[in-house]
Motif scaffolding. Structure first.
Motif, PDB file in Angstrom:
ATOM      1  N   SER A 195       0.829  -1.203   0.000  1.00  0.00           N
ATOM      2  CA  SER A 195       0.000   0.000   0.000  1.00  0.00           C
ATOM      3  C   SER A 195       0.866   1.257   0.000  1.00  0.00           C
ATOM      4  CB  SER A 195      -0.919  -0.011   1.228  1.00  0.00           C
ATOM      5  OG  SER A 195      -1.651   1.183   1.318  1.00  0.00           O
ATOM      6  N   LYS A 196       1.964   1.216   0.744  1.00  0.00           N
ATOM      7  CA  LYS A 196       2.879   2.361   0.806  1.00  0.00           C
ATOM      8  C   LYS A 196       3.411   2.713  -0.576  1.00  0.00           C
ATOM      9  CE  LYS A 196       7.423   3.742   2.575  1.00  0.00           C
ATOM     10  NZ  LYS A 196       8.579   3.354   3.425  1.00  0.00           N
ATOM     11  N   TYR A 197       3.757   1.685  -1.358  1.00  0.00           N
ATOM     12  CA  TYR A 197       4.348   1.929  -2.676  1.00  0.00           C
ATOM     13  C   TYR A 197       3.303   2.018  -3.782  1.00  0.00           C
ATOM     14  CZ  TYR A 197       8.804   1.153  -0.402  1.00  0.00           C
ATOM     15  OH  TYR A 197       9.882   1.258   0.430  1.00  0.00           O
ATOM     16  N   GLY A 198       2.021   1.854  -3.413  1.00  0.00           N
ATOM     17  CA  GLY A 198       0.937   2.094  -4.346  1.00  0.00           C
ATOM     18  C   GLY A 198       0.875   1.147  -5.523  1.00  0.00           C
ATOM     19  N   GLY A 199       1.276  -0.103  -5.321  1.00  0.00           N
ATOM     20  CA  GLY A 199       1.251  -1.071  -6.410  1.00  0.00           C
ATOM     21  C   GLY A 199       0.096  -2.037  -6.288  1.00  0.00           C
ATOM     22  N   SER A 200      -0.330  -2.591  -7.412  1.00  0.00           N
ATOM     23  CA  SER A 200      -1.373  -3.614  -7.381  1.00  0.00           C
ATOM     24  C   SER A 200      -0.782  -4.975  -7.057  1.00  0.00           C
ATOM     25  CB  SER A 200      -2.081  -3.674  -8.738  1.00  0.00           C
ATOM     26  OG  SER A 200      -1.142  -3.947  -9.777  1.00  0.00           O
ATOM     27  N   TRP A 202       3.491  -6.951  -6.171  1.00  0.00           N
ATOM     28  CA  TRP A 202       4.913  -6.689  -5.996  1.00  0.00           C
ATOM     29  C   TRP A 202       5.645  -6.682  -7.342  1.00  0.00           C
ATOM     30  CZ3 TRP A 202       6.741  -4.143  -2.266  1.00  0.00           C
ATOM     31  CH2 TRP A 202       6.214  -4.243  -0.976  1.00  0.00           C
ATOM     32  N   GLN A 203       5.143  -7.442  -8.299  1.00  0.00           N
ATOM     33  CA  GLN A 203       5.738  -7.407  -9.630  1.00  0.00           C
ATOM     34  C   GLN A 203       5.554  -6.018 -10.248  1.00  0.00           C
ATOM     35  OE1 GLN A 203       7.573  -9.865 -11.005  1.00  0.00           O
ATOM     36  NE2 GLN A 203       8.030  -8.453 -12.687  1.00  0.00           N
ATOM     37  N   ASP A 204       4.397  -5.430 -10.005  1.00  0.00           N
ATOM     38  CA  ASP A 204       4.120  -4.073 -10.487  1.00  0.00           C
ATOM     39  C   ASP A 204       5.083  -3.070  -9.849  1.00  0.00           C
ATOM     40  OD1 ASP A 204       2.683  -1.814 -11.590  1.00  0.00           O
ATOM     41  OD2 ASP A 204       1.694  -1.598  -9.654  1.00  0.00           O
ATOM     42  N   VAL A 205       5.300  -3.201  -8.527  1.00  0.00           N
ATOM     43  CA  VAL A 205       6.224  -2.307  -7.815  1.00  0.00           C
ATOM     44  C   VAL A 205       7.645  -2.471  -8.358  1.00  0.00           C
ATOM     45  CG1 VAL A 205       7.272  -1.800  -5.562  1.00  0.00           C
ATOM     46  CG2 VAL A 205       4.811  -2.236  -5.723  1.00  0.00           C
ATOM     47  N   LEU A 206       8.059  -3.736  -8.577  1.00  0.00           N
ATOM     48  CA  LEU A 206       9.407  -4.007  -9.087  1.00  0.00           C
ATOM     49  C   LEU A 206       9.612  -3.371 -10.458  1.00  0.00           C
ATOM     50  CD1 LEU A 206      12.130  -5.430  -8.903  1.00  0.00           C
ATOM     51  CD2 LEU A 206      11.041  -7.479  -9.862  1.00  0.00           C
ATOM     52  N   GLU A 207       8.663  -3.553 -11.351  1.00  0.00           N
ATOM     53  CA  GLU A 207       8.793  -3.004 -12.704  1.00  0.00           C
ATOM     54  C   GLU A 207       8.854  -1.485 -12.678  1.00  0.00           C
ATOM     55  OE1 GLU A 207       5.531  -4.685 -14.833  1.00  0.00           O
ATOM     56  OE2 GLU A 207       6.376  -6.715 -14.836  1.00  0.00           O
ATOM     57  N   ARG A 208       8.050  -0.877 -11.809  1.00  0.00           N
ATOM     58  CA  ARG A 208       8.065   0.583 -11.701  1.00  0.00           C
ATOM     59  C   ARG A 208       9.417   1.065 -11.151  1.00  0.00           C
ATOM     60  NH1 ARG A 208       4.509   2.357  -7.416  1.00  0.00           N
ATOM     61  NH2 ARG A 208       2.893   1.234  -8.552  1.00  0.00           N
ATOM     62  N   GLY A 209       9.924   0.369 -10.122  1.00  0.00           N
ATOM     63  CA  GLY A 209      11.209   0.745  -9.533  1.00  0.00           C
ATOM     64  C   GLY A 209      12.348   0.624 -10.527  1.00  0.00           C
ATOM     65  N   GLU A 210      12.356  -0.464 -11.310  1.00  0.00           N
ATOM     66  CA  GLU A 210      13.422  -0.655 -12.294  1.00  0.00           C
ATOM     67  C   GLU A 210      13.353   0.415 -13.389  1.00  0.00           C
ATOM     68  OE1 GLU A 210      12.692  -4.697 -13.379  1.00  0.00           O
ATOM     69  OE2 GLU A 210      14.185  -5.482 -11.953  1.00  0.00           O
ATOM     70  N   LYS A 211      12.138   0.793 -13.761  1.00  0.00           N
ATOM     71  CA  LYS A 211      11.971   1.848 -14.764  1.00  0.00           C
ATOM     72  C   LYS A 211      12.496   3.184 -14.235  1.00  0.00           C
ATOM     73  CE  LYS A 211       8.449   3.978 -17.737  1.00  0.00           C
ATOM     74  NZ  LYS A 211       6.998   3.996 -18.105  1.00  0.00           N
ATOM     75  N   GLN A 212      12.180   3.489 -12.968  1.00  0.00           N
ATOM     76  CA  GLN A 212      12.655   4.736 -12.356  1.00  0.00           C
ATOM     77  C   GLN A 212      14.174   4.735 -12.248  1.00  0.00           C
ATOM     78  OE1 GLN A 212      10.634   5.116  -8.611  1.00  0.00           O
ATOM     79  NE2 GLN A 212       8.638   5.541  -9.536  1.00  0.00           N
ATOM     80  N   ARG A 213      14.751   3.559 -11.949  1.00  0.00           N
ATOM     81  CA  ARG A 213      16.207   3.485 -11.755  1.00  0.00           C
ATOM     82  C   ARG A 213      16.960   3.707 -13.064  1.00  0.00           C
ATOM     83  NH1 ARG A 213      19.776  -1.372  -8.919  1.00  0.00           N
ATOM     84  NH2 ARG A 213      21.541  -0.026  -8.343  1.00  0.00           N
ATOM     85  N   LYS A 214      16.348   3.330 -14.174  1.00  0.00           N
ATOM     86  CA  LYS A 214      16.993   3.576 -15.466  1.00  0.00           C
ATOM     87  C   LYS A 214      17.170   5.065 -15.706  1.00  0.00           C
ATOM     88  CE  LYS A 214      15.550  -0.614 -17.916  1.00  0.00           C
ATOM     89  NZ  LYS A 214      14.714  -1.164 -19.029  1.00  0.00           N
ATOM     90  N   ASN A 215      16.172   5.834 -15.285  1.00  0.00           N
ATOM     91  CA  ASN A 215      16.239   7.288 -15.464  1.00  0.00           C
ATOM     92  C   ASN A 215      17.065   7.964 -14.370  1.00  0.00           C
ATOM     93  OD1 ASN A 215      14.521   7.154 -17.718  1.00  0.00           O
ATOM     94  ND2 ASN A 215      12.701   7.137 -16.397  1.00  0.00           N
TER      95      ASN A 215
END
Length: 337
Positions: A195-200, A202-215
């Protein structure tokens, strides 16, 4: 709206609207009896009946509070039964059943308490996660473990998220040695973090984090998301890498201890011990906090954890003795001078 209708001269419609507002929770009886806008409504017999009925309810509620305060549980339960009969509102009935359930719990009548909590859950959906948690507690106290675990799982599924309270609540003591309990505490903490990371997921949270880290390769938010997501996806290696990248020299001991907590909470004991050893090597020595910290619960029976705690305790004791000797020497010098 009741006031507007009354001022327009439609007292009957105003009374109907007033009755609806009362059902929705309006209960300032003194104001209704004084408000000049409702002068036309107060002439109606229905208004007197409305006020009288709720004055009776107020009297019953006062009697209930007095009986409960002095632990006259049987009397209090009888009053709650009268209050149940006085309302047709499901939300109000749900709240009353919740009070009734707690009375039976205090009496040690766990079967009746469970039935009352089930009625509360059926009628009042506004606080369902806590009602389900309380139902789990009375099942546990009554020795019905399977039902307790089922209710606890349901409570977590609809939003209950206090893993620390679950670990410390004496009502759930009989469940703690069961492997299902650890799984549920992990699920609880995981739901809170998700809930803290606002994902549906954990796979969703991981993909979002990896995308942010690329930038932004050093983004703390991205690294946290990658670290926690991998933990809950059962990948401690990538999680370890992400958390390592979060450590800065100024706060290394605390950060490494917190990383140990993250691994411990999710059941990765070996990694948790390794991070605890790193934290100690960097200066973390608050063994008293560790003894209180529920995040460390998964490690308590591990001999490596016990060795770390004992070494911190011994070092603290030695430092205290050195401090006392140094203070004694300073005192002697001052006297000599």
């Amino acid at each position: 709206l009741a006031c507007t209708l009354s001022l327009r001269g439609d007292a009957s419609a105003a009374l109907t609207m007033l009755e609806r507002s009362v059902k929705l929770g309006w209960n300032d009886w003194n104001h209704m009896q004084r408000d000049s806008d409702l002068a036309a409504v107060r002439e109606l017999a229905g208004f007197e009946a409305l006020i009288a009925g709720h004055e009776d309810t107020d009297d019953l509620e006062a009697l209930y509070e007095q009986a409960a305060k002095y632990r006259n549980y049987d009397e209090a339960a009888e009053i709650l039964d009268q209050l149940l009969k006085s309302t047709n509102d499901n939300h109000d009935k749900g709240k009353i059943y919740g009070e009734l359930a707690m009375l039976y719990y205090k009496k040690g009548d766990y079967q009746s308490s469970a039935e009352a909590f089930k009625n509360q859950i059926t009628l009042d959906h506004g606080n369902i996660e806590n009602a389900l948690y309380n139902l789990a507690c009375v099942y546990a106290m009554g020795g019905q473990k399977d039902k307790a675990f089922k209710s606890l799982d349901q409570a977590i599924s609809v939003g209950y998220d206090s893993a620390s309270h679950m670990r410390s609540d004496s009502d759930l003591k009989s469940l703690r040695d069961d492997p299902r309990f650890d799984k549920l505490t992990k699920k609880t903490f995981g739901a809170k973090m998700l809930s803290k990371y606002g994902g549906s997921s954990w796979q969703d949270v991981l993909e979002r984090g990896e995308k942010q880290r690329k930038n932004a390769p050093t983004s703390r938010k991205a690294l946290e998301q990658i670290g926690w997501a991998n933990l809950y996806l059962g990948k401690p290696g990538p999680s370890n890498e992400a958390f390592s990248a979060l450590i800065d020299n100024k706060r290394a001991p605390v950060q490494k201890y917190n990383t140990a907590c993250a691994f411990a909470i999710t059941g990765h004991v070996d990694q948790a011990i390794a991070w605890l050893e790193k934290a100690q090597a960097d200066g973390w020595d608050d063994y008293r906090h560790m003894k209180r910290d529920s995040d460390m619960d998964a490690l308590r029976d591990d001999s490596r954890y016990q060795t770390i705690v004992e070494s911190m305790r011994s070092e603290s004791r030695a430092n205290g003795e050195r401090h006392n000797r140094d203070r004694g020497k300073r005192h002697d010098r001052q006297q000599h001078d």
